[in-house]
Motif scaffolding. Structure first.
Motif, mmCIF file in Angstrom:
data_model
loop_
_atom_site.group_PDB
_atom_site.id
_atom_site.type_symbol
_atom_site.label_atom_id
_atom_site.label_comp_id
_atom_site.label_asym_id
_atom_site.label_seq_id
_atom_site.Cartn_x
_atom_site.Cartn_y
_atom_site.Cartn_z
ATOM 1 N N VAL A 163 0.676 -0.850 -0.012
ATOM 2 C CA VAL A 163 0.252 -0.232 -0.215
ATOM 3 C C VAL A 163 0.784 1.120 -0.432
ATOM 4 N N THR A 164 1.397 1.177 0.710
ATOM 5 C CA THR A 164 3.139 2.645 1.213
ATOM 6 C C THR A 164 4.006 2.356 -0.341
ATOM 7 N N LEU A 165 3.979 1.781 -1.528
ATOM 8 C CA LEU A 165 4.562 1.772 -2.321
ATOM 9 C C LEU A 165 3.356 2.473 -3.499
ATOM 10 N N VAL A 166 2.589 1.542 -3.759
ATOM 11 C CA VAL A 166 1.393 2.303 -4.508
ATOM 12 C C VAL A 166 1.362 3.800 -4.101
ATOM 13 N N ALA A 167 1.146 4.446 -2.889
ATOM 14 C CA ALA A 167 0.933 5.385 -2.400
ATOM 15 C C ALA A 167 2.145 6.271 -3.077
ATOM 16 N N LEU A 168 3.250 6.413 -2.646
ATOM 17 C CA LEU A 168 4.429 6.494 -2.771
ATOM 18 C C LEU A 168 5.033 6.268 -4.287
ATOM 19 N N LEU B 114 8.669 8.107 -5.885
ATOM 20 C CA LEU B 114 9.678 6.894 -5.667
ATOM 21 C C LEU B 114 10.779 7.040 -6.720
ATOM 22 N N VAL B 115 10.038 6.683 -7.880
ATOM 23 C CA VAL B 115 10.821 6.622 -8.968
ATOM 24 C C VAL B 115 11.905 7.283 -9.285
ATOM 25 N N PHE B 116 11.011 8.890 -9.388
ATOM 26 C CA PHE B 116 11.525 10.193 -9.112
ATOM 27 C C PHE B 116 12.964 9.849 -8.590
ATOM 28 N N SER B 117 12.774 9.837 -7.455
ATOM 29 C CA SER B 117 13.898 10.159 -6.005
ATOM 30 C C SER B 117 15.126 8.886 -6.033
ATOM 31 N N SER B 118 13.948 7.501 -7.393
ATOM 32 C CA SER B 118 15.219 6.411 -7.327
ATOM 33 C C SER B 118 16.347 6.874 -8.339
ATOM 34 N N ALA B 119 15.567 7.681 -9.347
ATOM 35 C CA ALA B 119 16.600 7.870 -10.985
ATOM 36 C C ALA B 119 16.899 8.813 -11.083
ATOM 37 N N ASP B 120 16.213 10.111 -10.105
ATOM 38 C CA ASP B 120 17.689 10.708 -10.094
ATOM 39 C C ASP B 120 17.441 11.769 -9.174
ATOM 40 N N PRO B 121 18.116 11.556 -7.574
ATOM 41 C CA PRO B 121 17.518 12.066 -6.853
ATOM 42 C C PRO B 121 18.010 13.439 -6.566
ATOM 43 N N GLU B 122 19.035 14.226 -7.138
ATOM 44 C CA GLU B 122 18.916 15.526 -6.894
ATOM 45 C C GLU B 122 17.973 16.637 -8.186
ATOM 46 N N VAL B 123 17.843 15.823 -8.799
ATOM 47 C CA VAL B 123 17.023 16.695 -9.768
ATOM 48 C C VAL B 123 14.885 16.779 -8.702
ATOM 49 N N ALA B 124 14.805 15.578 -8.047
ATOM 50 C CA ALA B 124 13.909 15.403 -7.556
ATOM 51 C C ALA B 124 13.774 16.421 -6.296
ATOM 52 N N GLU B 125 14.733 16.723 -6.057
ATOM 53 C CA GLU B 125 14.724 17.554 -4.566
ATOM 54 C C GLU B 125 14.727 18.406 -5.317
ATOM 55 N N ALA B 126 15.038 18.868 -6.210
ATOM 56 C CA ALA B 126 14.840 20.342 -7.043
ATOM 57 C C ALA B 126 14.065 20.935 -6.926
ATOM 58 N N LEU C 3 11.663 10.606 2.038
ATOM 59 C CA LEU C 3 11.233 9.776 1.218
ATOM 60 C C LEU C 3 12.589 8.661 1.345
ATOM 61 N N ASN C 4 13.556 8.472 1.543
ATOM 62 C CA ASN C 4 15.037 7.858 1.801
ATOM 63 C C ASN C 4 14.211 7.468 3.037
ATOM 64 N N LEU C 5 14.401 8.043 4.001
ATOM 65 C CA LEU C 5 13.772 7.785 5.443
ATOM 66 C C LEU C 5 12.329 6.231 5.337
ATOM 67 N N VAL C 6 11.509 6.752 5.171
ATOM 68 C CA VAL C 6 10.147 5.755 4.824
ATOM 69 C C VAL C 6 11.049 4.534 3.948
ATOM 70 N N PHE C 7 11.236 4.773 2.870
ATOM 71 C CA PHE C 7 11.662 3.743 2.183
ATOM 72 C C PHE C 7 12.555 2.356 2.979
ATOM 73 N N GLY D 259 13.120 -2.692 5.907
ATOM 74 C CA GLY D 259 13.929 -3.175 6.954
ATOM 75 C C GLY D 259 12.840 -4.574 7.207
ATOM 76 N N LEU D 260 12.159 -4.003 6.984
ATOM 77 C CA LEU D 260 10.526 -4.486 7.459
ATOM 78 C C LEU D 260 11.285 -6.046 6.144
ATOM 79 N N ALA D 261 10.945 -5.659 5.209
ATOM 80 C CA ALA D 261 11.193 -6.811 4.212
ATOM 81 C C ALA D 261 12.193 -7.356 4.248
ATOM 82 N N ALA D 262 12.906 -7.007 4.941
ATOM 83 C CA ALA D 262 14.034 -8.017 5.115
ATOM 84 C C ALA D 262 13.758 -8.825 6.522
#
Length: 282
Positions: A159-164, A168-180, A188-192, A197-200
């Protein structure tokens, strides 16, 4: 060598497999590993895109530490694994988005966590088989309560992955541009990190701390080899993870071998096949 030949012959023993499939503990195990395949397939492509494979390994080792501590103090192993892996993942998430920023720190934290896990297991007065199962998994020991816990965790992650999904895709592909562009990359980094951690923690209970990468990374890496579309990568990863998880469980029943042996083998074969397909396309 004789034992290996015996295992190879027993894989084809459909009568034993059919008999075991009628047992409640096997049904619980199949449901649990199918849920793990689902959540691994959903989160795996993001882990690969963010180059967090080493973080997943570190989180799984700290899940082992949490589970070993819970074992020593008579607490719930699943909750101990979740606590250990989530704390580790949060620490790793605070270390930055680039692998170069966190690799050495993860190695330091992971080494300390493993040392503590060895201490807890050494102090545990019970059977050594229980502590060994933390390394290799204990899928046949999953209870109805464990299945419910895994279903809740899988639902939270999906559910969290669908909502974000888009940020998540944007920040994963290019975090600098996403932050700008105003995307809260650090949050997002902390949520992910918590999701990882839960999956592991769930994977540790099924395939063990040593082989978590076989489900959380290998199917996603295989999908990434044949497609660059995030949506198709997630769909393929879920399919690959389910084939490896359920197929490995079924193959392990008759010979009585730890399920992680077959899960890792099937995942690796799928990865090699996808790399071959990618090479042919090029």
């Amino acid at each position: 060598m004789d034992r290996l030949l015996e295992i190879a012959r027993s894989i084809a023993d459909t009568e034993v497999t059919a008999h075991l499939l009628r047992q409640d503990f096997v049904i619980y195990g199949l449901v649990a590993i199918a849920l793990l395949g689902l959540l691994a397939g959903a989160i795996g492509p993001f882990i690969v895109m963010r180059q967090m494979s080493f973080s997943v390994h570190g989180a799984s080792e700290l899940a082992l530490t949490g589970a070993a501590a819970a074992l020593l103090f008579g607490l719930n192993l699943g909750l101990g694994a979740i606590l250990g892996s989530v704390v580790a993942a949060l620490i790793f998430g605070l270390m930055g988005t680039r692998a170069s920023q966190r690799d050495s720190s993860i190695g330091v934290v992971m080494a300390f966590g493993l040392g503590m896990a060895v201490l807890f297991i050494h102090l545990y007065p019970g059977r050594s088989g229980t502590s060994f199962s933390l390394l290799t998994g204990q899928i046949v020991g999953v209870s109805e309560h464990g299945v419910i816990q895994m279903a809740v965790v899988a639902a939270i992650i999906c559910v969290t992955l669908v909502a974000l999904y888009r940020p998540l895709v944007f920040s994963s592909a290019d975090p600098e541009v996403a932050e700008a562009r105003g995307v809260p990359v650090r949050a997002l980094n902390l949520v992910f990190a918590v999701l990882v951690g839960l999956a592991a923690a769930q994977a540790v209970q099924v395939v063990g701390a040593l082989l978590v990468l076989s489900l959380l990374i290998t199917p996603a890496a295989a999908a990434a080899a044949v497609t660059s579309s995030p949506g198709r990568a997630i769909a393929l990863t879920i399919v690959f993870a389910q084939i490896a998880a359920i197929g490995g469980m079924l193959l392990s029943l008759a010979p009585g071998v730890p399920v992680s042996v077959f899960v890792t083998t099937i995942s690796f074969v799928i990865y090699l096949a996808c790399r071959a397909v990618a090479a042919i396309r090029r």
